[in-house]
Design a protein around this motif. Structure first.
Motif, mmCIF file in Angstrom:
data_model
loop_
_atom_site.group_PDB
_atom_site.id
_atom_site.type_symbol
_atom_site.label_atom_id
_atom_site.label_comp_id
_atom_site.label_asym_id
_atom_site.label_seq_id
_atom_site.Cartn_x
_atom_site.Cartn_y
_atom_site.Cartn_z
ATOM 1 N N ARG A 56 39.537 85.166 49.191
ATOM 2 C CA ARG A 56 39.403 84.097 50.609
ATOM 3 C C ARG A 56 39.022 84.267 52.069
ATOM 4 O O ARG A 56 38.719 83.094 52.472
ATOM 5 C CB ARG A 56 41.217 83.881 49.633
ATOM 6 C CG ARG A 56 41.576 83.231 48.895
ATOM 7 C CD ARG A 56 42.372 82.435 48.636
ATOM 8 N NE ARG A 56 43.950 83.296 48.814
ATOM 9 C CZ ARG A 56 44.571 83.439 48.462
ATOM 10 N NH1 ARG A 56 44.239 83.614 46.730
ATOM 11 N NH2 ARG A 56 45.620 83.796 49.271
ATOM 12 N N ARG A 110 36.587 81.433 53.536
ATOM 13 C CA ARG A 110 37.376 81.086 54.685
ATOM 14 C C ARG A 110 36.160 81.549 56.027
ATOM 15 O O ARG A 110 35.676 80.077 56.623
ATOM 16 C CB ARG A 110 38.580 81.763 55.186
ATOM 17 C CG ARG A 110 39.416 80.830 56.142
ATOM 18 C CD ARG A 110 40.426 81.119 56.622
ATOM 19 N NE ARG A 110 41.534 80.869 55.302
ATOM 20 C CZ ARG A 110 42.057 81.682 54.604
ATOM 21 N NH1 ARG A 110 41.549 83.057 54.612
ATOM 22 N NH2 ARG A 110 42.755 81.394 53.531
ATOM 23 N N ARG A 141 32.498 77.710 56.324
ATOM 24 C CA ARG A 141 32.502 76.717 57.281
ATOM 25 C C ARG A 141 31.620 76.310 57.892
ATOM 26 O O ARG A 141 31.013 75.374 58.440
ATOM 27 C CB ARG A 141 33.510 77.149 58.677
ATOM 28 C CG ARG A 141 34.682 78.035 58.616
ATOM 29 C CD ARG A 141 34.669 78.855 60.196
ATOM 30 N NE ARG A 141 36.222 79.010 59.659
ATOM 31 C CZ ARG A 141 37.116 79.586 60.817
ATOM 32 N NH1 ARG A 141 36.316 80.618 62.070
ATOM 33 N NH2 ARG A 141 38.371 80.482 60.810
ATOM 34 N N TYR A 157 43.237 73.817 48.858
ATOM 35 C CA TYR A 157 41.705 73.887 50.001
ATOM 36 C C TYR A 157 41.720 73.239 51.107
ATOM 37 O O TYR A 157 41.587 73.864 52.557
ATOM 38 C CB TYR A 157 40.525 73.001 49.303
ATOM 39 C CG TYR A 157 39.535 74.489 48.628
ATOM 40 C CD1 TYR A 157 38.066 75.047 49.117
ATOM 41 C CD2 TYR A 157 39.356 74.680 47.031
ATOM 42 C CE1 TYR A 157 37.604 76.716 49.116
ATOM 43 C CE2 TYR A 157 39.014 75.325 46.494
ATOM 44 C CZ TYR A 157 37.729 76.837 47.227
ATOM 45 O OH TYR A 157 36.755 77.258 46.942
ATOM 46 N N MET A 190 42.879 76.687 53.606
ATOM 47 C CA MET A 190 41.573 76.538 54.089
ATOM 48 C C MET A 190 41.282 76.388 55.436
ATOM 49 O O MET A 190 41.559 75.335 56.069
ATOM 50 C CB MET A 190 40.272 76.571 53.962
ATOM 51 C CG MET A 190 40.388 77.307 52.406
ATOM 52 S SD MET A 190 40.406 79.016 52.605
ATOM 53 C CE MET A 190 39.356 79.512 51.935
ATOM 54 N N LEU A 219 37.997 74.711 57.379
ATOM 55 C CA LEU A 219 37.352 74.329 57.951
ATOM 56 C C LEU A 219 36.860 73.193 58.174
ATOM 57 O O LEU A 219 36.826 72.408 57.585
ATOM 58 C CB LEU A 219 37.085 74.284 56.103
ATOM 59 C CG LEU A 219 37.063 75.520 55.102
ATOM 60 C CD1 LEU A 219 36.964 75.447 53.881
ATOM 61 C CD2 LEU A 219 36.476 76.953 56.133
ATOM 62 N N GLY A 267 45.992 76.247 57.852
ATOM 63 C CA GLY A 267 44.435 76.824 56.930
ATOM 64 C C GLY A 267 44.875 78.101 58.196
ATOM 65 O O GLY A 267 44.326 79.416 57.569
ATOM 66 N N ALA A 312 45.404 81.841 56.267
ATOM 67 C CA ALA A 312 44.164 83.136 56.694
ATOM 68 C C ALA A 312 45.042 84.583 57.822
ATOM 69 O O ALA A 312 44.329 85.570 57.043
ATOM 70 C CB ALA A 312 43.609 82.755 57.786
#
Length: 421
Positions: free
Chosen positions: A144, A148, A152, A168, A172, A174, A396, A400
């Motif tokens: 992941r 990530r 992008r 998602y 995430m 993004l 997100g 991360a």
């Protein structure tokens, strides 16, 4: 529009290959479509591909398995990806050359590692689409984190369920990447649908532990005890075959439960039944559920993450039962087995409701996605719809950080364990 699909191995067998062939063939009605297979191991594909779709392979393992570069580890394809051991410096090179020379308006990847190649190497003028055929939560924290970073640079990410699309967007970070659920499609059946009179329950898929065919067989034992003229047919092959055969013998079900082996096409087998069944602990989508419903079968399924609950309307076109609950599964099967009118009524509803997974609606959505992304490219904006921005960016970023910490901790534990050996 010229569209290129990038797939792991188009010459194998699997759900991703099936749905890619289905979507490519449907898009070929109005577009110039090709499938690029990273690997190839046989002369012809197992599955039938629409003749309007071109197919080419980058690395032919029949001739190049011993190529010097194929013995060196891949550097672009992420090491945390499940298929990493099948990729190499040779596949890195061929994929990079293919993407650099790509003469297409859009390129669509079909697994995380290939999506990373597209994100990092596709030309700026090409729309970059990454498909998720599993689920975000199914991937390790290490993968992941890699996704990530790379994702992008994509324009669009598609998932096969709304639940995974939400994951998602929530987990995430993004910015500017449009995330949307695009379900798998199943072609219009060529045979008349089942009429609900056959005393047969059908299940299909790989014979692996997560599919829980053992649970289904145990549940069907109750059906066979009450209705000994009913049969269960299980189609597929896999590592669990011997265990399932022993279970059938132990329960004395050799006259009621049959391991049929693999069948292609399955449509000809679905229409011989009256009820579909699925007992999985986990199902990213549920292709066999849709196939059964498109052939007029109501489906009894566990309500597992993620797909069945978005396909089946409980009590209308099938039944949803708790994961791992043998008694609930047996009771739901008995409801349909013992009530001819309910079985036929839910079968008709299944046939009607599953039309949303026909190629037409799915292709229309796919075309809209590509057109929206292309328009956003031309205007210099993002293809993301406003309601997709309601999730906090901090969510997100928080995931991360947790993923990175988890991966680091895992690496430390591995080092400690190695030191103890």
């Amino acid at each position: 529009m010229k569209i290129s699909f990038l797939i792991h191995n188009a010459f194998g067998i699997g759900g991703t290959i099936t749905t890619t062939f289905n979507l490519a063939g449907a898009l070929a009605e109005r577009h110039d479509v090709e499938i690029v297979s990273a690997l190839r191991h046989r002369e012809r594909p197992h599955l039938v591909l629409d003749p309007r779709v071109r197919l080419r392979a980058l690395v032919d393992l029949r001739k190049e398995a011993d190529h010097p570069l194929h013995g060196r580890p891949a550097k672009v394809f992420p090491a945390a990806e499940y298929r990493y051991h099948q990729y190499s410096e040779l596949t890195d090179q061929r994929l990079g050359e293919c993407l650099a020379a790509l003469d297409a308006d859009a390129v669509i990847g079909t697994r995380p590692g290939l999506n990373v190649h597209i994100a990092r190497q596709a030309p700026p003028h090409v729309l970059r689409v990454g498909q998720e055929h599993l689920t975000l939560d199914n991937h390790s924290p290490r993968l992941r984190t890699a996704l990530r970073r790379a994702y992008r640079r994509l324009d669009v990410i598609t998932t096969v369920t709304e639940a995974d699309a939400a994951a998602y967007r929530r987990k995430m970070w993004l910015p500017g990447v449009h995330v949307e659920a695009l379900p798998n499609s199943v072609p219009d059946p060529a045979l008349p649908p089942a009429d609900g009179t056959a005393k047969v329950v059908i299940a299909a898929g790989r014979l692996v532990p997560v599919k829980r065919y053992d649970l289904l067989i145990e549940a069907f034992a109750r059906v066979a005890a009450a209705h000994p003229d009913w049969h269960l047919r299980i189609y597929g092959k896999g590592e669990e075959q011997a265990n399932l055969r022993r279970l059938i013998e132990r329960l004395g079900l050799w006259n009621n439960v049959f391991l049929m082996g693999a069948a292609t096409p399955m449509e000809a087998e679905w229409v011989k039944g009256s009820i579909g069944a699925a007992a999985s602990d986990f199902e990213p989508f549920g292709m066999t559920i849709v196939e059964a419903m498109r052939c007029g079968l109501p489906v009894v399924s566990t309500d597992c993450p993620y797909g069945p609950g978005e396909i089946i309307e409980d009590g209308v076109d099938g039944r949803l039962v708790p994961v791992g609950d043998r008694d609930a599964l047996a009771a739901a099967l008995l409801e349909l087995v013992g009530d001819d009118e309910r079985r036929r009524r839910t079968g008709r509803a299944a046939l009607d409701n599953a039309r949303r997974f026909a190629p037409g609606p799915v292709v229309t959505q796919a075309e809209r996605l590509l057109e929206t992304a292309a328009a956003a490219r031309r205007s210099g904006g993002a293809a993301t719809e406003p309601h997709h921005r309601t999730h906090s960016p901090l969510a997100g970023r928080g995931h991360a950080a947790r993923d990175a910490a988890h991966a680091a901790a895992t690496g430390v534990l591995r080092s400690i364990r190695k030191g103890r050996r």
